[in-house]
Design an enzyme around this catalytic site. Sequence first.
Site, short mmCIF file in Angstrom:
data_model
loop_
_atom_site.label_atom_id
_atom_site.label_comp_id
_atom_site.label_asym_id
_atom_site.label_seq_id
_atom_site.Cartn_x
_atom_site.Cartn_y
_atom_site.Cartn_z
N THR A 188 -20.81 -0.89 -11.10
CA THR A 188 -20.87 0.67 -11.80
C THR A 188 -20.62 0.11 -13.54
O THR A 188 -20.96 1.16 -14.32
CB THR A 188 -19.70 1.62 -11.38
OG1 THR A 188 -19.95 2.76 -12.38
CG2 THR A 188 -18.27 1.17 -11.78
N SER A 231 -16.85 -3.42 -10.23
CA SER A 231 -17.83 -2.64 -9.58
C SER A 231 -18.73 -2.84 -10.60
O SER A 231 -19.02 -2.95 -11.79
CB SER A 231 -17.33 -1.04 -9.67
OG SER A 231 -18.53 -0.48 -9.21
N ASP A 277 0.81 -1.40 -0.09
CA ASP A 277 0.00 0.03 0.06
C ASP A 277 1.07 1.27 -0.07
O ASP A 277 2.10 1.25 0.63
CB ASP A 277 -0.89 -0.08 1.28
CG ASP A 277 -2.16 0.81 1.10
OD1 ASP A 277 -3.44 0.14 1.22
OD2 ASP A 277 -1.88 1.82 0.86
N TYR A 336 -13.60 7.04 -13.66
CA TYR A 336 -13.24 6.08 -12.25
C TYR A 336 -14.17 4.69 -12.93
O TYR A 336 -13.62 3.76 -13.26
CB TYR A 336 -13.91 6.44 -11.20
CG TYR A 336 -14.07 5.30 -10.35
CD1 TYR A 336 -13.00 4.59 -9.38
CD2 TYR A 336 -15.33 4.63 -10.16
CE1 TYR A 336 -13.05 3.50 -8.94
CE2 TYR A 336 -15.52 3.52 -9.29
CZ TYR A 336 -14.18 2.92 -8.65
OH TYR A 336 -14.31 1.78 -7.99
N LYS A 361 -12.35 0.59 -14.36
CA LYS A 361 -13.14 -0.61 -13.98
C LYS A 361 -13.41 -1.42 -15.28
O LYS A 361 -12.70 -2.54 -15.51
CB LYS A 361 -14.16 -0.48 -13.29
CG LYS A 361 -13.97 0.06 -11.83
CD LYS A 361 -12.86 -0.96 -11.03
CE LYS A 361 -12.31 -0.20 -9.79
NZ LYS A 361 -11.20 -0.83 -9.23
N1 LIG Z 1 -15.56 1.05 -1.73
C1 LIG Z 1 -16.52 0.99 -2.56
O1 LIG Z 1 -17.48 1.29 -2.67
C2 LIG Z 1 -16.13 0.06 -3.96
C3 LIG Z 1 -17.08 -0.29 -4.68
C4 LIG Z 1 -16.79 -1.00 -5.99
C5 LIG Z 1 -15.27 -1.47 -6.14
N2 LIG Z 1 -14.50 -0.70 -5.18
C6 LIG Z 1 -12.89 -0.91 -5.58
O2 LIG Z 1 -12.48 -1.90 -4.57
C7 LIG Z 1 -10.94 -1.35 -4.44
C8 LIG Z 1 -10.76 -1.24 -3.06
O3 LIG Z 1 -11.60 -0.19 -2.64
P1 LIG Z 1 -11.54 0.48 -0.84
O4 LIG Z 1 -13.33 0.97 -0.69
O5 LIG Z 1 -11.09 -0.34 -0.32
O6 LIG Z 1 -10.71 1.72 -1.04
P2 LIG Z 1 -9.59 2.25 -0.27
O7 LIG Z 1 -9.08 3.65 -0.98
O8 LIG Z 1 -10.22 2.26 1.21
O9 LIG Z 1 -8.32 1.27 -0.71
C9 LIG Z 1 -7.45 1.23 -1.56
C10 LIG Z 1 -6.12 1.37 -0.86
O10 LIG Z 1 -5.16 1.11 -2.02
C11 LIG Z 1 -4.15 2.08 -1.80
N3 LIG Z 1 -3.64 2.44 -3.14
C12 LIG Z 1 -4.34 3.41 -3.90
N4 LIG Z 1 -3.21 3.53 -5.05
C13 LIG Z 1 -2.15 2.88 -4.70
C14 LIG Z 1 -0.75 2.74 -5.45
N5 LIG Z 1 -0.75 3.31 -6.46
N6 LIG Z 1 -0.06 1.96 -4.83
C15 LIG Z 1 -0.26 1.18 -3.50
N7 LIG Z 1 -1.31 1.45 -2.94
C16 LIG Z 1 -2.14 2.14 -3.45
C17 LIG Z 1 -4.89 3.23 -0.74
O11 LIG Z 1 -3.92 3.91 0.11
C18 LIG Z 1 -5.76 2.60 -0.05
O12 LIG Z 1 -5.15 2.06 0.98
C19 LIG Z 1 -10.59 -0.33 -5.41
O13 LIG Z 1 -10.31 -0.89 -6.45
C20 LIG Z 1 -12.16 0.27 -5.40
O14 LIG Z 1 -12.25 0.77 -6.85
C21 LIG Z 1 -14.84 0.16 -4.12
#
Ligand SMILES: NC(=O)c1ccc[n+]([C@@H]2O[C@H](COP(=O)([O-])OP(=O)(O)OC[C@H]3O[C@@H](n4cnc5c(N)ncnc54)[C@H](O)[C@@H]3O)[C@@H](O)[C@H]2O)c1
Length: 338
Positions: free
Chosen positions: A127, A125, A31, A150, A154
């Site tokens: 989405t 997602s 991360d 965004y 996906k």
């Molecule tokens: N939360 C939602 O509603 C949702 C819905 C559908 C899909 N998603 C997808 O699920 C995944 C996780 O979502 P989340 O809600 O846990 O998000 P989040 O932002 O809480 O977690 C993502 C993590 O990735 C890390 N990160 C981002 N860019 C990085 C990079 N370049 N190198 C290393 N680390 C990096 C961030 O610091 C963070 O800790 C994402 O891909 C998101 O698009 C989330």
Amino acid sequence: MKILVTGGLGFIGSHTVVELQQKGYEVVIIDNLSNSTITVLDGIEKISGTRPYFERLDLRDKSAVFSFFEVNKDISGVIHFAASKAVGESVENPLLYYENNIATLVYVLQALEKYQIPNFIFSSSCTVYGQADELPITENAPVKIAESPYGNTKQIGEEIIQDTCKISQQLKAIALRYFNPIGAHPSAELGELPIGVPQNLVPYITQTGIGIRKQLSVFGNDYPTVDGTCVRDYIHVVDLAKAHVVSIERLINNSNTDNYETFNIGTGKGSTVLEVIQSFERVSQTSLNYSFAPRRTGDIISAYADTTKVTSELGWEAKSTLDDAMRSAWDWEVKIKK
Ligand SMILES: NC(=O)c1ccc[n+]([C@@H]2O[C@H](COP(=O)([O-])OP(=O)(O)OC[C@H]3O[C@@H](n4cnc5c(N)ncnc54)[C@H](O)[C@@H]3O)[C@@H](O)[C@H]2O)c1
């Protein structure tokens, strides 16, 4: 067995790390802390009793990604959460999103190819379906033109993985299309940590309930739904985390029927915004300050999953109720306020 979780300190990643540890997997987290904090490691350790190995690494740094795999050749599978996820920000800064969500995915897939690591789970997602023509939404529903950069990342991400699986001798991948993840770990040691104003309904509700925000705006109360507000499929983050464990196990055990598969991860049940508010008020014994505001452009009226495929093929189904999820979200909000 060692599993790499990218974005493992984030909301969904951290809950998945715990579920993997509890099934006996050794977990390695990458991360860059762009949307999380190092203290999440303490929460993980408190629940599971084990502090996972953590490497602070930005996946946009291709040479750092390859160096990491060079010393971690024994990884059996990768669950790739790391990405940026704020829809509005992606409209303002599309190139940031294409770099952080697409370039990083390409580097990770290249490293898997080089180091012969076959098993890959991708965070997709619902989405991708946009406003689906039929409800509930099956995996066969057409992918609609993305409403935001965004959302587009996906769709493109899924296509990149699918194209790679077509020609790869070894890669097997599953894209999980999440519906609306909410809630927190029942221990209140892990949860969502929105930076700034929350983009999603539930953290906005809990922050309003606790007094960080003055009032929640409910956008639109004249939609063709039971009470006029939008309908979504809210999935408890712990149920969602467990779906990742069964997915990586499907690949590790070679139980997949295709080398690229997609699954909807939802409860199969739609809830309106007002039902979510009522659930919050019930479990928190708090009255929420909210008012109706005009519809927002681009909002989908109704989306909920058909879970037939995931139940029959992965043997997974959501167990928690909306009240369970709202209670855990509230307990988490109360804990982090202290
Ligand atoms: N939360 C939602 O509603 C949702 C819905 C559908 C899909 N998603 C997808 O699920 C995944 C996780 O979502 P989340 O809600 O846990 O998000 P989040 O932002 O809480 O977690 C993502 C993590 O990735 C890390 N990160 C981002 N860019 C990085 C990079 N370049 N190198 C290393 N680390 C990096 C961030 O610091 C963070 O800790 C994402 O891909 C998101 O698009 C989330």
